[in-house]
Design a protein around this motif. Structure first.
Motif, PDB file in Angstrom:
ATOM      1  N   GLU A 233       0.997  -1.063  -0.128  1.00 42.39           N
ATOM      2  CA  GLU A 233      -0.105  -0.051  -0.035  1.00 42.39           C
ATOM      3  C   GLU A 233       0.997   1.372  -0.184  1.00 42.39           C
ATOM      4  N   GLU A 234       2.002   1.254   0.724  1.00 42.82           N
ATOM      5  CA  GLU A 234       2.733   2.276   0.515  1.00 42.82           C
ATOM      6  C   GLU A 234       3.501   2.769  -0.726  1.00 42.82           C
ATOM      7  N   ALA A 235       3.603   1.521  -1.474  1.00 39.36           N
ATOM      8  CA  ALA A 235       4.165   1.713  -3.006  1.00 39.36           C
ATOM      9  C   ALA A 235       2.942   2.016  -3.809  1.00 39.36           C
ATOM     10  N   ILE A 236       1.737   1.560  -3.878  1.00 37.40           N
ATOM     11  CA  ILE A 236       0.786   1.694  -4.927  1.00 37.40           C
ATOM     12  C   ILE A 236      -0.309   2.348  -4.424  1.00 37.40           C
ATOM     13  N   GLY A 237      -0.659   2.481  -3.140  1.00 34.67           N
ATOM     14  CA  GLY A 237      -1.919   2.919  -2.541  1.00 34.67           C
ATOM     15  C   GLY A 237      -2.773   1.872  -2.262  1.00 34.67           C
ATOM     16  N   ASP A 238      -4.337   2.211  -1.783  1.00 33.27           N
ATOM     17  CA  ASP A 238      -5.182   1.327  -1.361  1.00 33.27           C
ATOM     18  C   ASP A 238      -5.363   0.194  -2.414  1.00 33.27           C
ATOM     19  N   LEU A 239      -5.263  -0.853  -1.649  1.00 36.85           N
ATOM     20  CA  LEU A 239      -5.289  -1.897  -2.586  1.00 36.85           C
ATOM     21  C   LEU A 239      -6.611  -2.592  -2.937  1.00 36.85           C
ATOM     22  N   ALA A 240      -7.727  -1.878  -2.450  1.00 38.53           N
ATOM     23  CA  ALA A 240      -9.137  -2.148  -2.784  1.00 38.53           C
ATOM     24  C   ALA A 240      -9.312  -1.491  -4.366  1.00 38.53           C
ATOM     25  N   ILE A 241      -8.495  -0.348  -4.655  1.00 34.64           N
ATOM     26  CA  ILE A 241      -8.990   0.378  -5.875  1.00 34.64           C
ATOM     27  C   ILE A 241      -7.922   0.571  -6.651  1.00 34.64           C
ATOM     28  N   VAL A 242      -6.671  -0.015  -6.206  1.00 38.32           N
ATOM     29  CA  VAL A 242      -5.477   0.202  -7.612  1.00 38.32           C
ATOM     30  C   VAL A 242      -5.806  -0.511  -8.723  1.00 38.32           C
ATOM     31  N   ASP A 243      -5.238   0.066  -9.609  1.00 33.23           N
ATOM     32  CA  ASP A 243      -5.518  -0.631 -11.155  1.00 33.23           C
ATOM     33  C   ASP A 243      -4.601  -1.749 -11.322  1.00 33.23           C
ATOM     34  N   ARG A 244      -4.595  -2.335 -12.628  1.00 32.80           N
ATOM     35  CA  ARG A 244      -3.801  -3.432 -12.913  1.00 32.80           C
ATOM     36  C   ARG A 244      -2.359  -2.949 -13.197  1.00 32.80           C
ATOM     37  N   ASP A 245      -2.194  -1.770 -13.777  1.00 28.12           N
ATOM     38  CA  ASP A 245      -0.776  -1.257 -13.954  1.00 28.12           C
ATOM     39  C   ASP A 245       0.081  -0.867 -12.748  1.00 28.12           C
ATOM     40  N   ALA A 246      -0.767  -0.523 -11.665  1.00 32.26           N
ATOM     41  CA  ALA A 246      -0.129  -0.326 -10.415  1.00 32.26           C
ATOM     42  C   ALA A 246       0.289  -1.626  -9.655  1.00 32.26           C
ATOM     43  N   VAL A 247      -0.689  -2.576 -10.082  1.00 38.55           N
ATOM     44  CA  VAL A 247      -0.280  -3.803  -9.376  1.00 38.55           C
ATOM     45  C   VAL A 247       1.097  -4.509 -10.120  1.00 38.55           C
ATOM     46  N   ALA A 248       1.045  -4.299 -11.582  1.00 36.41           N
ATOM     47  CA  ALA A 248       2.204  -4.706 -12.154  1.00 36.41           C
ATOM     48  C   ALA A 248       3.490  -3.967 -11.890  1.00 36.41           C
ATOM     49  N   SER A 249       3.258  -2.810 -11.209  1.00 35.06           N
ATOM     50  CA  SER A 249       4.639  -2.072 -10.902  1.00 35.06           C
ATOM     51  C   SER A 249       5.354  -2.579  -9.910  1.00 35.06           C
ATOM     52  N   LEU A 250       4.646  -3.360  -9.035  1.00 33.60           N
ATOM     53  CA  LEU A 250       5.271  -4.195  -7.705  1.00 33.60           C
ATOM     54  C   LEU A 250       6.443  -5.023  -8.059  1.00 33.60           C
ATOM     55  N   ALA A 251       6.472  -5.705  -9.217  1.00 34.33           N
ATOM     56  CA  ALA A 251       7.538  -6.223  -9.783  1.00 34.33           C
ATOM     57  C   ALA A 251       8.822  -5.573  -9.716  1.00 34.33           C
ATOM     58  N   GLY A 252       8.819  -4.377 -10.073  1.00 31.70           N
ATOM     59  CA  GLY A 252       9.892  -3.373  -9.909  1.00 31.70           C
ATOM     60  C   GLY A 252      10.378  -3.266  -8.518  1.00 31.70           C
ATOM     61  N   GLU A 253       9.394  -2.968  -7.790  1.00 34.22           N
ATOM     62  CA  GLU A 253       9.820  -2.710  -6.255  1.00 34.22           C
ATOM     63  C   GLU A 253      10.328  -4.021  -5.300  1.00 34.22           C
ATOM     64  N   TRP A 254      10.066  -5.016  -6.122  1.00 35.90           N
ATOM     65  CA  TRP A 254      10.507  -6.344  -5.349  1.00 35.90           C
ATOM     66  C   TRP A 254      11.630  -6.826  -6.122  1.00 35.90           C
ATOM     67  N   ALA A 255      12.214  -6.131  -7.161  1.00 33.93           N
ATOM     68  CA  ALA A 255      13.266  -6.612  -7.961  1.00 33.93           C
ATOM     69  C   ALA A 255      14.501  -7.161  -7.172  1.00 33.93           C
ATOM     70  N   GLY A 256      14.701  -6.427  -6.053  1.00 29.60           N
ATOM     71  CA  GLY A 256      15.874  -6.901  -5.129  1.00 29.60           C
ATOM     72  C   GLY A 256      15.747  -8.189  -4.294  1.00 29.60           C
ATOM     73  N   LEU A 257      14.451  -8.564  -4.157  1.00 32.27           N
ATOM     74  CA  LEU A 257      14.320  -9.649  -2.983  1.00 32.27           C
ATOM     75  C   LEU A 257      14.419 -10.992  -3.605  1.00 32.27           C
ATOM     76  N   ALA A 258      14.590 -11.851  -2.591  1.00 32.79           N
ATOM     77  CA  ALA A 258      14.690 -13.266  -2.772  1.00 32.79           C
ATOM     78  C   ALA A 258      13.561 -13.865  -3.394  1.00 32.79           C
ATOM     79  N   PRO A 259      13.500 -14.794  -4.442  1.00 23.79           N
ATOM     80  CA  PRO A 259      12.490 -15.292  -4.950  1.00 23.79           C
ATOM     81  C   PRO A 259      11.409 -15.858  -3.920  1.00 23.79           C
ATOM     82  N   ALA A 260      11.671 -16.395  -2.879  1.00 23.52           N
ATOM     83  CA  ALA A 260      10.896 -16.950  -1.801  1.00 23.52           C
ATOM     84  C   ALA A 260      10.152 -15.656  -1.324  1.00 23.52           C
ATOM     85  N   SER A 261      10.659 -14.429  -1.094  1.00 29.21           N
ATOM     86  CA  SER A 261      10.050 -13.605  -0.610  1.00 29.21           C
ATOM     87  C   SER A 261       9.132 -12.754  -1.643  1.00 29.21           C
ATOM     88  N   VAL A 262       9.378 -12.694  -2.992  1.00 26.92           N
ATOM     89  CA  VAL A 262       8.570 -12.264  -3.804  1.00 26.92           C
ATOM     90  C   VAL A 262       7.276 -13.267  -3.940  1.00 26.92           C
TER      91      VAL A 262
END
Length: 299
Positions: free
Chosen positions: A34-63
Motif C-alpha cells: 500500500e505504501e508503494a501503490i496505494g489502497d489495494l481495494a481500488i488500485v488498477d492493474r498497471d499499479a499492481v504490475a509495478s510491484l515487480a520493480g519494487e520487489w526486484a531486489g528480493l529473494a524469490p521466496a520473498s517475492v
C-alpha cells in the motif's frame, strides 16, 4: 493501513485461524504494498504490475510470499464487492523450490546433549532449563513458539503427553519421552516460584514478571550451547532440532501420517519434505525386499 486490508486480516484471524506470526508477516507485506501503490481495494492493474520493480531486489521466496498474500487479498476484495476485477494476474509468478530442511547428524546431536548434560550436572537453574528446552525440541518436535509459550499446567501429570496449541489455535497431544520427563522434573524443582507467571519457562530464572522466555532468547541460548559443544552455531536453531526429530523418527521407521500428527502439520505434503533424508534407507529396502532383488541379473 486501509480499512480493506484491516478487514482482510481480521477475516484471516477469525475465519481461518491464522497464527499470530503469519498475521504479522501478512500485515507487513500489505502495508509495504500500500505504501508503494496505494489502497489495494481500488488500485488498477498497471499499479499492481509495478510491484515487480519494487520487489526486484528480493529473494524469490520473498517475492512469492508477497504475491501470494496479495492474491488472497484480491480474492477477498472481490467476494466483498469492493472490486469487480482481479488484478492479481499482473503479479510476478515465480515458482520456488521448497528448501530442504537443515538436519543435524546423530553425532552432532550426541555432542550437543553431552555438553548440555555436563553443564546441567549441578543445580544451576539456567543449565537445567536449557537441558529441558532441548529435550523438548528434539524429543517432542515442538515449534519454538509452542515451546516458549507452554503453560505450567501443560506439564504431564498422569500421562506422558503435552497438550500443544499450535498454528491456527489447533491442539494436539505430543508424547514426552522419559529423558524429557526427567529433565522437566529437575527444572520444576529449580524453577523460581512466580505467582504472576503461568508459563513453564518464564523469562529469567529469578523472575521478571509474568512473561515467558522469548523465541529470540531461545535462539541465542541454543546457538551458544552449540558453540560450546564444538558445533557451528550457524547450523543450529530450534527449528533445526525439530527437523532432526522428524528426520530421525523417519529413519527409525516411523509412519509418515503419525509424524504429521506429531508435528502438527495440516497438510501431509508439508511432512513429506522429510522423506528426502530417508532415501538411502528406501533404496536399501527396495533392493532387499522387492521380488526382483533376489533374481540373478542376466549376462
Amino acid at each position: 493501513m486501509s480499512a480493506s486490508t484491516e478487514a482482510f486480516l481480521a477475516m484471516l484471524a477469525a475465519e481461518r485461524g491464522a497464527a499470530r506470526n503469519t498475521l504479522a508477516a501478512y500485515r507487513r507485506d500489505l502495508a509495504q504494498a500500500e505504501e508503494a501503490i496505494g489502497d489495494l481495494a481500488i488500485v488498477d492493474r498497471d499499479a499492481v504490475a509495478s510491484l515487480a520493480g519494487e520487489w526486484a531486489g528480493l529473494a524469490p521466496a520473498s517475492v512469492a510470499r508477497k504475491a501470494s498474500v496479495l492474491r488472497q487479498f484480491f480474492g477477498f476484495a472481490i467476494d466483498e464487492g469492493w472490486r469487480r476485477d482481479d488484478p492479481s494476474g499482473a503479479l510476478p509468478t515465480l515458482r520456488t523450490r521448497r528448501p530442504l530442511p537443515k538436519v543435524l547428524g546423530h553425532d552432532q546431536i550426541a555432542a550437543l546433549f553431552a555438553r548440555a548434560e555436563e553443564e546441567a550436572a549441578g543445580d544451576d537453574p539456567r543449565a537445567v532449563r536449557l537441558l529441558a528446552l532441548i529435550e523438548l525440541l528434539y524429543g517432542s518436535g515442538l515449534r519454538a513458539s509452542e515451546l516458549v509459550e507452554l503453560p505450567l499446567v501443560a506439564v504431564p501429570r498422569d500421562a506422558p503427553f503435552l497438550t500443544i496449541t499450535g498454528k491456527g489455535g489447533t491442539t494436539r497431544l505430543v508424547p514426552v519421552g522419559a529423558r524429557a520427563l526427567a529433565a522437566l522434573a529437575r527444572w520444576l524443582a529449580l524453577r523460581p516460584a512466580l505467582p504472576a507467571s503461568r508459563y513453564l519457562f518464564p523469562s529469567g530464572t529469578k523472575g521478571t514478571g509474568g512473561q515467558h522466555l522469548t523465541r529470540v532468547r531461545l535462539f541465542q541460548l541454543l546457538k551458544a550451547l552449540a558453540g560450546r559443544a564444538g558445533i557451528d552455531p550457524a547450523q543450529i536453531s530450534p527449528h533445526v532440532l525439530r527437523h532432526a526429530f522428524a528426520t530421525h523418527l523417519l529413519e527409525g521407521g516411523a509412519d509418515l501420517r503419525v509424524l504429521q500428527t506429531l508435528l502438527g502439520h495440516a497438510d501431509i505434503a508439508t511432512t513429506q519434505i522429510y522423506t528426502h533424508v530417508d532415501s538411502a534407507r528406501l533404496v536399501a529396502l527396495v533392493n532387499s525386499c522387492h521380488p526382483l532383488a533376489t533374481r540373478a541379473t542376466s549376462d
